[in-house]
Every structure is written in C-alpha cells, then in structure tokens.
Design an enzyme around this catalytic site. Structure first.
Site, short mmCIF file in Angstrom:
data_model
loop_
_atom_site.label_atom_id
_atom_site.label_comp_id
_atom_site.label_asym_id
_atom_site.label_seq_id
_atom_site.Cartn_x
_atom_site.Cartn_y
_atom_site.Cartn_z
N LYS A 1 -58.14 -6.03 -33.40
CA LYS A 1 -57.84 -7.46 -33.25
C LYS A 1 -58.89 -8.09 -32.36
CE LYS A 1 -54.38 -9.10 -30.61
NZ LYS A 1 -55.08 -10.09 -29.71
N GLU B 1 -60.29 -12.16 -30.73
CA GLU B 1 -59.96 -13.56 -30.50
C GLU B 1 -61.04 -14.48 -31.04
OE1 GLU B 1 -57.69 -12.63 -26.23
OE2 GLU B 1 -59.32 -14.10 -26.32
N GLU C 1 -50.97 -17.72 -30.27
CA GLU C 1 -50.42 -17.63 -28.92
C GLU C 1 -50.28 -19.00 -28.28
OE1 GLU C 1 -51.09 -15.34 -24.64
OE2 GLU C 1 -52.33 -14.81 -26.36
#
Length: 272
Positions: free
Chosen positions: A121, A123, A190
């Site tokens: 993962k 960002e 998020e």
C-alpha cells in the site's frame, strides 16, 4: 442491510473485489507481530495491514516518517508467519517510493520477496502514478490511500478532516478513478467527509476501505492498538474501543509486582 458472509478459505485481492460486488463489508485491522496476527486470524479479520503506524504504536515516534523499509519488512515477515487466511498488505514507508518509480519498484520487490506478504500500500494520487504503474507491471498488487495521508503530515500541518472543500474533493475523486484505472485492487480513504467517501465508493468498482470515512464505503480499518484500548491517549471521533486492554494489563502487572514483593509468587504449587 446485512449480507450473508461467504466462507473464504483464503482471502485474496479478487476476494475483496467479489465482496464489494456481493455487498459484503470488508474487515481490516493493522498488525505488526506474530502473536497479534494469530489473534486477528482466529477472530476472522479479512485483511491485516502491516501499517507504517508501527512507527507510532510500536516504536513511539510522533509520526510515521521515521520507520524504515528494513523495519517494515521485519514487522511484515512476523505477521505473515501467523497468518493462514487473511490477506497481508504492507505499507511502503516514507521515502521509499515518492522520488523515483524505479526505487518504488525496488522497495515493493524487497517487501514481497523478504516478508512473504501479498500486496503493498502507498499514499498519494497522480503524483505517485508512475511508481504505482511500475509496481503493478511487476505483478505486485497495490492498494491506494487517499484523503488524510499521514506521511504528508508536515505538508498538511494538522490531522484534521481532508477534502471538505470542493477543489480538494474533486481532486480526490479524480485520483480515486485514476488509481482504479491503473490497476489498484483497493483503496483506503482516511478522515474525509462520509458523503464524499460514499460518492467515491459508488463511482469505482474496486473496494474502498474507510478509516474515519463513514459507513457508505466497502469496509473499515482501524489501528488494532486503538481498537483494543492498548493505546489510550488517542480518541478521534471515528474510533470505537472494543476493549480496554491498557487498564487490564496495568492491573495485572501491578498485581504481579505486589505478589513478587510479598513473596506470594511463586507459591508451593508453582515451583519444582
């Protein structure tokens, strides 16, 4: 409306896409070590995220920035040894993918080869597109992450809710569609408005997993230390504590200290 849970003997990236298509919500928790992985596995969690949040909850740093690739590999390999069913996703830490797509690929390859994890993962949106394409080109599954991106905390200057304004919200939607188009298998959102998260989840076919993003998405993730109450200083609105382990462990330690001091432990039955 609840949906019958399918019995996935092994959760894969395809399983998550099937869950979204079938309306089954996805459960994800962070995990950083073997013992916790065994507990989460027994509890039936679908995805274990070896998050760079280990920098905070395991090492005591203020941000996620200090953790290294070697440390992430150590945590990931520990988790993998405790897993049979769950999908294990590992964060690429700060500084290992932003500057150069080739470096991003090298970092992802190291994680996959040295830890045995199932996906990575990272960002960001359009600014990391080339790195994502490089990683995907090597056959490594990628989960995206938009909204509040903790590795960019010094740029934001705060952990407040993101994408409340139209311009940032529009950019987030564009980035989500781009991540789907290039081949990401899922996306974490998020700390963004629930209505926006729901809009994103309905506009793309890949699963959207939220943290502080409402219940209109395809699944939820929490930091396990927060969820079980092992950390107790952090109290955001989106957090539900299912246990209060901190106080229970503190009481147990205090009782142990008392028993040792009073020579109550070990007793006659606890020695050879």
């Amino acid at each position: 409306m609840s949906v019958a849970k399918k019995d996935y003997k092994k959760v894969t990236t395809k399983s998550l896409i099937d869950m979204k298509a079938n309306g089954e919500k996805i459960s994800m928790l962070t995990c950083y070590d073997y013992s916790m992985a065994k507990v989460l596995e027994a509890g039936g969690v679908d995805v274990m995220l070896v998050g760079d949040s280990a920098s905070n909850v395991m090492a005591g740093h203020e941000t996620t920035l200090p953790i290294t690739l070697d440390q992430m590999i150590y945590h990931a390999s520990s988790v993998v040894r405790g897993v049979e069913r769950a999908l294990v996703v590992v964060d690429l830490p700060f500084g290992t993918y932003q500057s150069d797509p080739k470096e991003a690929l090298r970092s992802a390859i190291r994680i996959m080869k040295e830890s045995g994890a199932h996906a990575v993962k990272l960002e960001g949106g359009h600014e990391v597109k080339d790195g994502i394409k490089r990683i995907l080109g090597a056959g490594i599954p990628v989960m995206g992450h938009l909204g509040l991106t903790p590795q960019s905390i010094y740029k934001f200057g705060t952990y407040t809710v993101r994408a409340k304004g139209d311009e940032e919200a529009d950019q987030l939607i564009q980035d989500a569609k781009m991540l789907e188009k290039v081949g990401c298998f899922a996306l974490v959102l998020e700390k963004i408005p629930a209505a926006l998260a729901k809009k994103v989840a309905e506009s793309i076919s890949i699963p959207v997993i939220g943290i502080g993003a409402g219940n209109g998405v395809d699944g939820q993730v929490l930091v396990v230390h927060d969820m079980i109450g092992l950390t107790h200083e952090f109290n955001p609105r989106f957090l539900r504590r299912y246990l209060n382990i901190y106080d229970q462990m503190k009481e147990a330690v205090s009782q142990y200290v008392s028993d040792v001091k009073s020579v109550d432990f070990p007793n006659e039955q606890e020695q050879y």
